[in-house]
Write a protein that holds these residues in place. Structure first.
Motif, mmCIF file in Angstrom:
data_model
loop_
_atom_site.group_PDB
_atom_site.id
_atom_site.type_symbol
_atom_site.label_atom_id
_atom_site.label_comp_id
_atom_site.label_asym_id
_atom_site.label_seq_id
_atom_site.Cartn_x
_atom_site.Cartn_y
_atom_site.Cartn_z
ATOM 1 N N TYR A 180 -11.136 47.090 15.068
ATOM 2 C CA TYR A 180 -10.729 47.770 16.301
ATOM 3 C C TYR A 180 -11.370 49.152 16.235
ATOM 4 C CZ TYR A 180 -7.106 44.245 17.220
ATOM 5 O OH TYR A 180 -6.424 43.080 17.485
ATOM 6 N N ILE B 13 -10.145 45.741 10.110
ATOM 7 C CA ILE B 13 -8.835 45.084 9.965
ATOM 8 C C ILE B 13 -8.919 43.799 9.130
ATOM 9 C CG2 ILE B 13 -6.841 44.141 11.199
ATOM 10 C CD1 ILE B 13 -7.310 47.077 11.861
ATOM 11 N N ARG C 210 3.115 39.496 6.299
ATOM 12 C CA ARG C 210 4.057 40.510 6.791
ATOM 13 C C ARG C 210 3.540 41.146 8.075
ATOM 14 N NH1 ARG C 210 4.771 42.868 0.792
ATOM 15 N NH2 ARG C 210 6.879 42.123 0.381
ATOM 16 N N ASN C 211 4.377 41.981 8.687
ATOM 17 C CA ASN C 211 3.955 42.755 9.862
ATOM 18 C C ASN C 211 2.709 43.560 9.513
ATOM 19 O OD1 ASN C 211 7.330 43.073 10.434
ATOM 20 N ND2 ASN C 211 5.981 42.412 12.063
ATOM 21 N N GLY C 212 1.746 43.515 10.409
ATOM 22 C CA GLY C 212 0.546 44.327 10.231
ATOM 23 C C GLY C 212 -0.467 43.734 9.266
ATOM 24 N N ALA C 213 -0.229 42.508 8.788
ATOM 25 C CA ALA C 213 -1.138 41.914 7.790
ATOM 26 C C ALA C 213 -2.478 41.513 8.398
ATOM 27 C CB ALA C 213 -0.478 40.693 7.143
ATOM 28 N N GLY C 214 -2.470 41.207 9.711
ATOM 29 C CA GLY C 214 -3.729 40.838 10.377
ATOM 30 C C GLY C 214 -3.689 39.473 11.046
ATOM 31 N N LYS C 215 -2.506 38.872 11.164
ATOM 32 C CA LYS C 215 -2.395 37.513 11.741
ATOM 33 C C LYS C 215 -2.870 37.488 13.197
ATOM 34 C CE LYS C 215 2.061 37.336 10.918
ATOM 35 N NZ LYS C 215 2.239 38.700 10.397
ATOM 36 N N SER C 216 -2.304 38.407 14.010
ATOM 37 C CA SER C 216 -2.689 38.417 15.435
ATOM 38 C C SER C 216 -4.162 38.754 15.590
ATOM 39 C CB SER C 216 -1.885 39.471 16.210
ATOM 40 O OG SER C 216 -0.529 39.195 16.130
ATOM 41 N N THR C 217 -4.643 39.642 14.750
ATOM 42 C CA THR C 217 -6.058 40.024 14.851
ATOM 43 C C THR C 217 -6.952 38.821 14.588
ATOM 44 O OG1 THR C 217 -5.500 42.253 14.130
ATOM 45 C CG2 THR C 217 -7.824 41.622 13.975
ATOM 46 N N GLU D 209 1.626 36.242 21.228
ATOM 47 C CA GLU D 209 2.968 36.658 20.820
ATOM 48 C C GLU D 209 3.830 37.034 22.031
ATOM 49 O OE1 GLU D 209 2.419 39.753 17.976
ATOM 50 O OE2 GLU D 209 4.412 39.507 17.111
ATOM 51 N N GLU E 289 3.264 33.779 16.227
ATOM 52 C CA GLU E 289 4.692 34.047 15.979
ATOM 53 C C GLU E 289 5.602 33.503 17.076
ATOM 54 O OE1 GLU E 289 5.926 37.472 13.957
ATOM 55 O OE2 GLU E 289 3.898 38.085 13.420
ATOM 56 N N GLN F 201 6.055 34.453 10.500
ATOM 57 C CA GLN F 201 6.744 35.069 9.369
ATOM 58 C C GLN F 201 7.831 34.129 8.857
ATOM 59 O OE1 GLN F 201 7.354 39.178 9.043
ATOM 60 N NE2 GLN F 201 6.384 39.653 10.993
HETATM 61 N N1 LIG Z 1 -5.517 47.263 19.452
HETATM 62 C C1 LIG Z 1 -5.479 47.765 18.220
HETATM 63 N N2 LIG Z 1 -6.144 48.904 17.917
HETATM 64 C C2 LIG Z 1 -6.146 49.406 16.665
HETATM 65 N N3 LIG Z 1 -5.491 48.837 15.620
HETATM 66 C C3 LIG Z 1 -4.804 47.718 15.860
HETATM 67 C C4 LIG Z 1 -4.753 47.115 17.164
HETATM 68 N N4 LIG Z 1 -3.987 46.002 17.086
HETATM 69 C C5 LIG Z 1 -3.578 45.909 15.811
HETATM 70 N N5 LIG Z 1 -4.065 46.923 15.074
HETATM 71 C C6 LIG Z 1 -3.854 47.152 13.628
HETATM 72 O O1 LIG Z 1 -4.381 46.019 12.946
HETATM 73 C C7 LIG Z 1 -3.573 45.717 11.815
HETATM 74 C C8 LIG Z 1 -3.204 44.245 11.884
HETATM 75 O O2 LIG Z 1 -2.357 44.045 13.031
HETATM 76 P P1 LIG Z 1 -1.959 42.607 13.535
HETATM 77 O O3 LIG Z 1 -1.262 42.765 14.842
HETATM 78 O O4 LIG Z 1 -3.121 41.713 13.455
HETATM 79 O O5 LIG Z 1 -0.896 42.173 12.411
HETATM 80 P P2 LIG Z 1 0.118 40.964 12.377
HETATM 81 O O6 LIG Z 1 -0.001 40.351 11.035
HETATM 82 O O7 LIG Z 1 -0.080 40.097 13.557
HETATM 83 O O8 LIG Z 1 1.517 41.728 12.467
HETATM 84 P P3 LIG Z 1 2.757 41.546 13.468
HETATM 85 O O9 LIG Z 1 3.537 40.450 12.874
HETATM 86 O O10 LIG Z 1 3.441 42.869 13.357
HETATM 87 O O11 LIG Z 1 2.205 41.262 14.825
HETATM 88 C C9 LIG Z 1 -2.379 46.666 11.848
HETATM 89 O O12 LIG Z 1 -2.634 47.715 10.952
HETATM 90 C C10 LIG Z 1 -2.378 47.167 13.272
HETATM 91 O O13 LIG Z 1 -1.863 48.473 13.331
#
Ligand SMILES: Nc1ncnc2c1ncn2[C@@H]1O[C@H](COP(=O)(O)OP(=O)(O)OP(=O)(O)O)[C@@H](O)[C@H]1O
Length: 235
Positions: free
Chosen positions: A11, A16, A35-42, A83, A159, A192
């Motif tokens: 990003y 990421i 966990r939250n923020g691990a990178g799943k959604s990315t 999500e 999720e 999760q």
């Molecule tokens: N649009 C964005 N711009 C910048 N950083 C981002 C953006 N979206 C997510 N991130 C960062 O990318 C990292 C991974 O986020 P991501 O949403 O992929 O995690 P996740 O595993 O899906 O967590 P969650 O369960 O909280 O959704 C985090 O550090 C988040 O802050």
């Protein structure tokens, strides 16, 4: 088969995902825990061209996905349930399904919106209710039905159980399995909930700080106390 090799996602300047190697064979059902923020959604957004900048190999059934828009990937059979579910709040349940039907190429259409209601009977009594008035669970079931309309061969779920009651979560297990069986679809489930993931899939990856840190069967996962405790905080 969905395949990534050394996939990196960004990003802006934020790096990421780091070197993700993933293979999901046709028909396989795979969980990605973290966990939250691990990178799943990315990762899911990288697969669907829904935000991050992506480098590295990314193929679906041998075809390079780079440069293809989200709707092109959807037409190839990749269905993404995000999500936040993205239900159209001012339209009814049936109208939400009709919109998805209209956006689906004829070659991918299986059942009409009315037939989809029959496959997701929880939606029948609320078919005329506005999307914005649905509970989280009802919205999730609608999002699943909307994804199934396009007869996906790769279902990506972000999720789906978040914030839902145990009863709805049990219903979701049935719905996920039903879609995968009927469409003969592969599944990549980001979650999760270990319980839900175990019910829906045969294979599990763990992601931490944008890196895959474990891959194996559920038996491998169960045998690996250290990994579970270190990356998920569960014994
Ligand atoms: N649009 C964005 N711009 C910048 N950083 C981002 C953006 N979206 C997510 N991130 C960062 O990318 C990292 C991974 O986020 P991501 O949403 O992929 O995690 P996740 O595993 O899906 O967590 P969650 O369960 O909280 O959704 C985090 O550090 C988040 O802050």
């Amino acid at each position: 088969m969905l395949e990534t090799k050394c996939l990196n996602a960004f990003y802006g300047d934020s790096h990421i995902l780091h070197g993700i190697d993933l293979k999901i064979p046709a028909g396989a059902r795979v969980a990605l825990l973290g966990r939250n923020g691990a990178g799943k959604s990315t990762l899911l957004k990288s697969l669907t061209n829904a935000g991050p900048t992506v480098k590295g190999e990314l193929r679906f059934n041998g075809e390079d996905l780079h440069g293809l828009a989200s709707f092109d990937r959807a037409r190839m059979g990749i269905a993404f349930v995000p999500e936040d579910r993205r239900i159209l709040g001012s339209m009814s349940v049936l109208e939400n399904l009709k919109m998805a039907w209209k956006g689906t190429p004829e070659s991918r259409r299986t059942n009409s919106p009315e037939e989809m209601l029959k496959q997701f009977p929880m939606l029948i009594p609320i078919k005329d209710r506005a999307g914005g008035l649905l509970s989280g669970g009802q919205q999730q079931i609608l999002a699943m039905a909307r994804a199934a309309i396009a007869n996906p061969t790769m279902l990506l779920l972000d999720e789906p159980t978040e914030g839902l009651s145990p009863l709805i979560v049990e219903q979701l297990v049935q719905d996920v399995k039903q879609i995968c069986q009927r469409c003969e679809s592969s599944l990549l489930l980001c979650e999760q909930s270990v319980w839900f993931s175990r019910k829906c899939t045969d294979y599990v990856h763990l992601i931490d700080s944008g890196r895959l840190v474990f891959s194996g069967t559920w038996a491998d996962f169960d045998a690996n106390d250290d990994v579970r405790m270190k990356y998920l905080g569960v014994s």
